[in-house]
Design an enzyme around this catalytic site. Structure first.
Site, PDB file in Angstrom:
ATOM      1  N   GLU A  37      -4.584   0.628  -4.504  1.00 34.41           N
ATOM      2  CA  GLU A  37      -5.164  -0.507  -5.213  1.00 34.41           C
ATOM      3  C   GLU A  37      -6.678  -0.286  -5.224  1.00 34.41           C
ATOM      4  O   GLU A  37      -7.264  -0.068  -4.158  1.00 34.41           O
ATOM      5  CB  GLU A  37      -4.812  -1.798  -4.461  1.00 34.41           C
ATOM      6  CG  GLU A  37      -5.072  -3.036  -5.251  1.00 34.41           C
ATOM      7  CD  GLU A  37      -4.712  -4.293  -4.464  1.00 34.41           C
ATOM      8  OE1 GLU A  37      -5.377  -5.310  -4.701  1.00 34.41           O
ATOM      9  OE2 GLU A  37      -3.795  -4.255  -3.624  1.00 34.41           O
ATOM     10  N   ARG A 263       2.782   3.696   9.237  1.00 36.04           N
ATOM     11  CA  ARG A 263       1.381   3.899   8.873  1.00 36.04           C
ATOM     12  C   ARG A 263       0.620   4.532  10.024  1.00 36.04           C
ATOM     13  O   ARG A 263       1.042   4.482  11.175  1.00 36.04           O
ATOM     14  CB  ARG A 263       0.727   2.596   8.423  1.00 36.04           C
ATOM     15  CG  ARG A 263       0.592   1.541   9.490  1.00 36.04           C
ATOM     16  CD  ARG A 263      -0.267   0.356   9.003  1.00 36.04           C
ATOM     17  NE  ARG A 263       0.057  -0.035   7.632  1.00 36.04           N
ATOM     18  CZ  ARG A 263      -0.844  -0.124   6.652  1.00 36.04           C
ATOM     19  NH1 ARG A 263      -2.111   0.127   6.868  1.00 36.04           N
ATOM     20  NH2 ARG A 263      -0.491  -0.509   5.458  1.00 36.04           N
ATOM     21  N   LYS A 273      -8.730  -2.921   5.222  1.00 35.49           N
ATOM     22  CA  LYS A 273      -9.744  -2.959   4.159  1.00 35.49           C
ATOM     23  C   LYS A 273     -10.710  -4.114   4.369  1.00 35.49           C
ATOM     24  O   LYS A 273     -11.891  -3.993   4.084  1.00 35.49           O
ATOM     25  CB  LYS A 273      -9.058  -3.120   2.802  1.00 35.49           C
ATOM     26  CG  LYS A 273      -8.540  -1.818   2.240  1.00 35.49           C
ATOM     27  CD  LYS A 273      -7.948  -2.056   0.864  1.00 35.49           C
ATOM     28  CE  LYS A 273      -7.326  -0.776   0.334  1.00 35.49           C
ATOM     29  NZ  LYS A 273      -6.461  -1.052  -0.817  1.00 35.49           N
TER      30      LYS A 273
HETATM   31  P1  ATP Z   1      -3.886  -3.486   0.914  1.00 33.96           P
HETATM   32  O1  ATP Z   1      -2.579  -3.267   0.214  1.00 33.96           O
HETATM   33  O2  ATP Z   1      -3.851  -4.431   2.039  1.00 33.96           O
HETATM   34  O3  ATP Z   1      -5.030  -3.724  -0.005  1.00 33.96           O
HETATM   35  P2  ATP Z   1      -3.574  -0.761   1.739  1.00 33.96           P
HETATM   36  O4  ATP Z   1      -4.296  -0.099   2.854  1.00 33.96           O
HETATM   37  O5  ATP Z   1      -2.098  -0.835   1.761  1.00 33.96           O
HETATM   38  O6  ATP Z   1      -4.255  -2.157   1.642  1.00 33.96           O
HETATM   39  P3  ATP Z   1      -3.365   0.491  -0.828  1.00 33.96           P
HETATM   40  O7  ATP Z   1      -4.440   0.835  -1.768  1.00 33.96           O
HETATM   41  O8  ATP Z   1      -2.307  -0.424  -1.289  1.00 33.96           O
HETATM   42  O9  ATP Z   1      -4.079  -0.079   0.432  1.00 33.96           O
HETATM   43  O10 ATP Z   1      -2.731   1.821  -0.247  1.00 33.96           O
HETATM   44  C1  ATP Z   1      -2.296   2.888  -1.046  1.00 33.96           C
HETATM   45  C2  ATP Z   1      -1.244   3.647  -0.326  1.00 33.96           C
HETATM   46  O11 ATP Z   1      -1.704   4.127   0.923  1.00 33.96           O
HETATM   47  C3  ATP Z   1      -0.024   2.787  -0.043  1.00 33.96           C
HETATM   48  O12 ATP Z   1       1.135   3.503  -0.421  1.00 33.96           O
HETATM   49  C4  ATP Z   1      -0.076   2.548   1.423  1.00 33.96           C
HETATM   50  O13 ATP Z   1       1.202   2.403   1.972  1.00 33.96           O
HETATM   51  C5  ATP Z   1      -0.796   3.794   1.949  1.00 33.96           C
HETATM   52  N1  ATP Z   1      -1.501   3.496   3.189  1.00 33.96           N
HETATM   53  C6  ATP Z   1      -2.439   2.556   3.383  1.00 33.96           C
HETATM   54  N2  ATP Z   1      -2.849   2.520   4.669  1.00 33.96           N
HETATM   55  C7  ATP Z   1      -2.151   3.481   5.317  1.00 33.96           C
HETATM   56  C8  ATP Z   1      -2.105   3.943   6.674  1.00 33.96           C
HETATM   57  N3  ATP Z   1      -2.876   3.410   7.633  1.00 33.96           N
HETATM   58  N4  ATP Z   1      -1.262   4.952   6.966  1.00 33.96           N
HETATM   59  C9  ATP Z   1      -0.500   5.502   6.016  1.00 33.96           C
HETATM   60  N5  ATP Z   1      -0.482   5.115   4.735  1.00 33.96           N
HETATM   61  C10 ATP Z   1      -1.289   4.112   4.369  1.00 33.96           C
END
Ligand code: ATP
Ligand code: MG
Length: 559
Positions: A37, A263, A273
């Site tokens: 995102e 994760r 974030k």
């Molecule tokens: P949010 O959805 O709360 O804004 P997010 O960290 O999930 O935050 P995204 O941009 O949705 O951010 O993440 C993109 C991809 O990265 C998603 O598929 C998510 O599952 C993966 N991702 C995010 N944080 C982690 C992490 N700490 N470890 C592994 N994968 C992650």
């Protein structure tokens, strides 16, 4: 398929699933995606997901899409999109022509929503958010149906079209799936699919005032792109039945499947974030690329080689149990990579002047020095030596503790690649009493650092010529937090757990002259000090170096 690559990468449960799908003929080739995102900068947790998704595509000769999941108009910005592309490319992955935007599918999402309404599988609810919350039920109690649940398809369709036309204010109506208000999984209790949000979107402008929910848009995006394996983190496990419901109740070009993995949590840092944004916007760090942050732009500026980040992501593996990985695992990957790839140089971080009294005044010798102790391919260079040099303040002790093998009054030490010197006198500042200079003598027969007569000299220290050296600023970075799990625990404020010593700036360092033209694309080992790279803040005549990592062992102890 490249068998060698597959063999080189350790297996994991997702690889096993894909191998089985391919050999059973369920898929002829695979398509994965990385769907950030664009509402923040990527961090090392994202790197885990990037390496997994792009790595699978590489190893199974499939393809991986980069898709901006930009369905939330309020929080997204072009700046973030650009940074995300830069970071994925920096990590070494190429999406080729497969760059997508969920916002390009808005019309398609809308058609899907109308199809569900027409099929009696979705309805417009007109309760307030509060009423919906009250009727949702709990883990132990079923939900209660909305009074609008039995609206006819025709009425819902009419309302939905008027929602799109902008007739209603935010929050007055919402489109919900008609699934089961008594489902044990709360995600299936008539989840929201579309909401009114009269906000402009950075790509579609004012074209839309209704926006799809993640759980609706994501499976459709996957299906439209022909994604075969849609891999996300474990918190989406409970959403998988809804993912499947959306796919199963629509006519779509493909049948993707969702798989979840744990994760990454890394000690001594934060990855939320919200917290990263707070650290940046409240000035706790110097920006998104502050070298102490776990953002990929921070790691890049810090000097972490992308290969080390990839090695780290492979080493930690992909599983289904949430756990914490120690920061030292990442730091070790960086050291291993740099030990092989970084040319060696000498720099004195906290200089102490040494005058070698029996060395001829005005004379300069070019000492030939290997650029890498183990790899002759790095070649040699010359480093000027003269009567006045700088050594590290901590390499001298007036009253050496037991086991101190460096310089002390009357003691002899080896100058790396140069001569043996013996300390003959200590010069102090008369006012403060601080040591400002050492007087030494040298043994001309020890040139190159080898013992002329077999006498043992235990310590070896680094040095630079006082005259022929350049001044540099050096930034010593350490962990951003002083506790392993910042913010974890009751009533813990992670901001109170910031490490007050996470950066130390040294402005009067001295480097061997070659570093005046340091290569910004290289990482150097400052012998006995660690790994360093040129920072973007360098100016002509004043290089600025970041410490990438310390050395596990300094060669002063072993050699
Ligand atoms: P949010 O959805 O709360 O804004 P997010 O960290 O999930 O935050 P995204 O941009 O949705 O951010 O993440 C993109 C991809 O990265 C998603 O598929 C998510 O599952 C993966 N991702 C995010 N944080 C982690 C992490 N700490 N470890 C592994 N994968 C992650
Ligand atoms: Mg997310």
């Amino acid at each position: 398929m490249d068998d060698q690559l597959i063999e080189a990468t350790p297996s994991n449960f997702i690889r096993n699933i894909i191998s089985a799908d391919l050999s059973a003929g369920r898929n002829r080739s695979i398509v994965t995606r990385f769907p950030p995102e664009p509402n923040g900068y990527l961090h090392i947790g994202h790197a885990k997901s990037i390496c997994l998704n792009f790595g699978l595509a590489r190893d199974y000769a499939g393809c991986c899409h980069l898709r901006f999941d930009d369905t939330n108009p309020a929080k997204e910005e072009v700046e973030y999109e650009e940074s995300i592309k830069r970071d994925v490319a920096w990590l070494g992955f190429d999406w080729g022509e497969h760059l997508y935007y969920a916002s390009d599918y808005y019309e398609k999402f809308y058609e899907c929503a109308e199809a569900l309404i027409s099929a009696g599988k979705a309805y417009v609810d007109s309760q307030s958010a509060e009423e919906m919350r009250q009727r949702r039920g709990t883990l132990t109690e079923p939900g209660v149906a909305s009074p609008y649940r039995d609206r006819s398809s025709a009425e819902s369709l009419d309302l939905f079209r008027r929602m799109r036309a902008g007739e209603f204010a935010d929050g007055t109506h919402i489109l919900r799936a008609r699934i089961d208000m008594a489902a044990p999984n709360i995600n299936l209790r008539d989840p929201a699919l579309y909401r009114i949000k009269k906000t402009e979107h950075h790509r579609t402008g004012a074209a839309w005032c209704i926006y799809p929910m993640y759980d609706f848009a994501h499976p459709i995006s996957d299906a439209l792109e022909g994604v075969t394996h849609s891999i996300c983190t474990l918190e989406f496990e409970d959403h998988r039945p809804l993912y499947d419901w959306v796919i199963d109740n629509l006519t779509l070009p493909a049948r993707p499947r969702q798989y979840e993995f744990a994760r990454l949590n890394l000690t001594y840092t934060v990855m939320s974030k919200r917290k990263l944004l707070e650290l940046v916007s409240d000035g706790h760090v110097a920006g998104w690329d502050d070298p102490r942050l776990p953002t990929l732009s921070g790691l890049r500026r810090r000097g972490y080689p992308p290969a080390a980040v990839r090695t780290f992501c492979e080493r930690i593996g992909v599983g289904r149990n949430d756990n914490w990985i120690d920061m030292s695992v990442l730091e070790d990957c960086v050291r291993e990579e740099l030990n092989d790839t970084a040319p060696r140089v000498m720099a004195v971080l906290r200089p102490l002047k040494v005058v070698i009294e029996n060395y001829p005044e005005g004379e300069v010798e070019a000492m030939e020095v290997a650029n890498h102790p183990a790899n002759p391919d790095f070649g040699v260079r010359t480093v000027p030596f003269g009567r006045e040099i700088y050594i590290e303040q901590e390499d001298f002790a007036e009253e050496p503790p037991k086991g101190f093998f460096r310089l002390a009054p009357g003691k002899e030490v080896r100058l790396r690649n140069a001569y043996f010197i013996t300390c003959t006198a200590v010069v102090r500042d008369p006012a403060s009493g601080a040591i400002v200079e050492l007087r030494c003598s040298y043994d001309p027969a020890s040139r190159g650092g080898s013992s002329p007569d077999g006498r043992k000299v235990k310590g070896t220290i680094h040095w630079v010529s006082a005259r022929d050296s350049v001044t540099a600023e050096v930034r010593l970075y350490d962990r951003l937090f002083s506790v392993p799990q910042p913010g974890v625990g009751k009533e813990v404020d992670y901001l109170q757990q910031l490490n007050p010593h996470s950066v130390e700036i040294l402005r009067d360092c001295r480097c061997e002259p070659g570093l005046a033209a340091a290569d910004p694309s290289l990482r150097y080992q400052f012998e006995r000090q660690g790994y360093f790279c040129l920072d973007a803040a360098s100016a002509a005549g004043l290089p600025v170096f970041n410490r990438i990592a310390t050395l596990r062992d300094s060669w002063s102890k072993s050699g």
